[in-house]
Design an enzyme around this catalytic site. Structure first.
Site, PDB file in Angstrom:
ATOM      1  N   ASP A  69      -3.216  10.427  29.007  1.00  0.00           N
ATOM      2  CA  ASP A  69      -3.368  11.548  30.272  1.00  0.00           C
ATOM      3  C   ASP A  69      -4.295  11.122  31.519  1.00  0.00           C
ATOM      4  O   ASP A  69      -6.025  10.789  31.727  1.00  0.00           O
ATOM      5  CB  ASP A  69      -4.472  12.237  29.328  1.00  0.00           C
ATOM      6  CG  ASP A  69      -4.620  13.901  30.424  1.00  0.00           C
ATOM      7  OD1 ASP A  69      -3.819  14.083  31.282  1.00  0.00           O
ATOM      8  OD2 ASP A  69      -5.589  14.693  29.935  1.00  0.00           O
ATOM      9  N   ASP A 263       0.748  13.424  36.346  1.00  0.00           N
ATOM     10  CA  ASP A 263      -0.074  13.944  35.243  1.00  0.00           C
ATOM     11  C   ASP A 263       0.553  13.826  34.303  1.00  0.00           C
ATOM     12  O   ASP A 263       1.827  14.288  33.554  1.00  0.00           O
ATOM     13  CB  ASP A 263      -0.777  15.469  35.581  1.00  0.00           C
ATOM     14  CG  ASP A 263      -1.605  15.795  34.570  1.00  0.00           C
ATOM     15  OD1 ASP A 263      -1.736  14.752  33.131  1.00  0.00           O
ATOM     16  OD2 ASP A 263      -1.603  16.832  33.502  1.00  0.00           O
TER      17      ASP A 263
END
Length: 474
Positions: A69, A263
């Site tokens: 992440d 992201d």
């Protein structure tokens, strides 16, 4: 000719400049700490459930799958039983675990967890060699974080220290890896789930997380870099969007309200409300689909076609223009419909059903997995830039699902698309700390005055209760 597509209710199926320079394109580093070829295909997963890699944690070592992440900064693993995970990290069984005695909690747009901070040793079977001591958050309670069908037991936050919880003093994972191994401060991601149905669990798609540099076999053509504006998220500057060849003609500040970030932990391409509406309107005007239900674009319905009938030819390309390192120029990353009209499931072997891979956002433009799956994305932290090149794994029949082009003059676009954007989180932290400092100074003055002779009797105590809560927003 326009076509109709049947729609399926999605209630239970939702989310379950020209840089010709190649960066650090090496097969291995001279010290022998990293071999990029060994890191190829070290990821499993897909955009719907996330991409994860194997790590060995503690002593004796426990192998866990850890979600990758780039939109958070904590390394956190399940440390208690949960119905959706098969095994967890037991701190009491690791002789090298050391508790910090501090609690930690992280809340996401979807899901949250809380637990205890500590340190332990980890090794990465398909990563830099050696054992690394890292900060680890042991997840003791969670809600909506671990979901049905996932195959990971923790999360690897690869963003900057400013996003670390409970405060930036908690050194993130990659900072520790760079500091202890001496590898360059750069990593790169290839995620290979484009065109793969999210309902396929037996053989998940793969990908690669290259730590320490760039692996040239994972992309084709040139790498184009855009500056990292602020080191918290990987925040970039979006200059304009096009649907097909149609410029949305919005003020570029709308694309960056209140931030634009890259992201990997966000499934979709997320757009600020006005931008999302403009994109949907442009798609409806340029696509070959007649009377298409708003439920598809709102994420509440799937669109289904007869098996073997591809819907992708009915939709336009979408392009995002990013500011280049030469700030008077831009470059364009383009995704084909194969990336944003995403296969989800089939019905009775006769229908293939798809979801819309774009959604509205209240607080950011997020270049998530919908876009990233088309590109090899380079997070060059040493030079404060993010690079994009066309991925070698996002293609069908030799035809790529993504395109990249430039340079373009940034004429007609404001020299600064960030002016007027609301204060970002790190700035708000500085302001908050300054205000707390002023409050503390005022309290000290009041206490001194209360202690001076001839002061009136005080009836109560002065208390100063303040809290500053920073949640990661996706």
């Amino acid at each position: 000719m326009r076509q109709n597509a049947p729609l399926l209710d999605l209630r239970t199926l939702r989310k379950n400049q020209s840089a010709v320079e190649s960066g650090l394109s090496l097969a291995s580093d001279p010290a022998g700490i990293v071999n990029f070829l060994d890191m190829i295909n070290n990821l499993k997963g897909d955009s719907g459930r996330g991409y994860y890699m194997q790590m060995v944690i503690g002593t004796p070592g426990l192998t866990l799958n850890i979600l990758v992440d780039t939109g958070s900064s904590n390394f956190a693993v399940a440390a208690a039983e949960h119905p959706y995970i098969t095994h967890f990290y037991n701190r009491a069984l690791s002789s090298t675990y050391q508790s910090s005695g501090r609690g930690v909690a992280v809340k996401y747009t979807q899901g949250e967890w809380e637990g205890e901070l500590g340190t332990d040793r980890i090794t990465i079977p398909q990563g830099p060699s050696g054992t690394i001591t890292i900060n680890i958050a042991a997840i003791l309670k969670s809600e909506g974080f671990f979901l049905p069908g996932i195959n990971w037991q923790g999360i690897l936050g690869l963003a900057y220290p400013l996003l670390a919880r409970p405060d930036p003093s908690v050194e993130p994972f990659f900072n520790s890896v760079v500091g202890q191994t001496g590898i360059p401060d750069v990593f790169s991601l290839q995620m290979c789930g484009a065109g793969v149905s999210a309902s396929t669990t037996a053989d998940p798609a793969g990908g690669s997380l290259i730590m320490g540099g760039v692996e040239p076999t994972l992309y084709r053509g040139s790498v184009w870099y855009t500056p990292v504006l602020e080191e918290w998220y990987y925040q970039v500057e979006v200059l304009k969007l096009e649907v097909g060849a149609q410029n949305l003609n919005l003020d570029c500040k709308e694309y960056n309200s209140d931030k634009a970030i890259v992201d990997s932990g966000t499934t979709l391409l997320r757009l600020p409300g006005n931008v999302f509406s403009a994109v949907v309107e442009a798609i409806m005007q340029t696509s070959l689909i007649e009377d298409f239900s708003a439920g598809f674009f709102e994420g509440t319905k799937l669109a289904c076609w007869m098996r073997g009938e591809s819907p992708w030819r009915l939709f336009p390309k979408i392009s995002i223009y990013l500011r280049a390192m030469n700030t008077s120029q831009s470059f364009r990353i383009t995704i084909l419909p194969q990336l944003y009209v995403q296969p989800i499931t089939d019905i009775d072997g006769t229908l293939d059903c798809f979801r819309f891979g774009i959604s509205p956002s209240a607080n950011a433009l997020v270049i998530g997995a919908t876009v990233m799956e088309g590109f090899y994305v380079i997070f060059d932290r040493a030079q404060k830039r993010v690079g994009f090149a066309v991925s070698t794994c996002a293609e069908s029949g030799g035809v790529p699902f993504a395109e990249i082009a430039g340079p373009f003059l940034a004429e007609g676009v404001a020299s600064d698309c960030m002016s007027g954007v609301p204060l970002r989180e790190p700035v708000m932290w500085v302001i908050a700390y300054a205000l707390m400092g002023i409050c503390a100074l005022v309290l000290i003055v009041l206490l001194i005055l209360l202690m001076l002779p001839c002061q009136r009797h005080r009836d109560g105590e002065i208390t100063d209760e303040s809290s500053l809560v920073r949640h990661r927003i996706k």
